[in-house]
Design a protein around this motif. Structure first.
Motif: not given
Length: 104
Positions: A18, A82-83, A14-15, A48, A10-11
């Motif tokens: 996400f 997000f990835y 951003q968890s 992340d 995940v960026r």
């Protein structure tokens, strides 16, 4: 039963977003015939990063049933941004070796 496995990167930062999006997306995949269960686990060593395990009756339930559905379009909109990098997904068969805690 087969298991779908993906490592989700995940960026950074951003968890939280996400995890909320994954909670919203879960009913979409769960509504697919052949879906047997799913879990997403955070990595303890790398922020992340998540392990995604999805249990399916057969590969076709995932590849055709879910990915060919309108629910997958919504899943992608909720999660794919997000990835980084985009995950590689694999499908795995029955265990060749399995060990359980004694008495379990």
């Amino acid at each position: 039963m087969i298991v779908e496995l993906a490592i989700l990167s995940v960026r950074p930062g951003q968890s939280g977003a996400f995890e909320r999006a994954m909670a919203e997306a879960t009913p979409l995949i769960a509504a697919t015939p052949g879906f047997l269960g799913m879990e997403a686990r955070p990595c303890l060593e790398a922020a992340d990063r998540y392990l995604l395990l999805v249990r399916w009756r057969a590969v076709e339930d995932h590849e055709v049933g879910f990915r060919g559905s309108d629910r997958y379009t919504r899943w992608k909109a909720l999660l794919h941004h997000f990835y980084d990098p985009f995950p590689t997904v694999g499908h795995y068969g029955a265990p060749v070796v399995e060990a359980l805690e004694p008495g379990a």
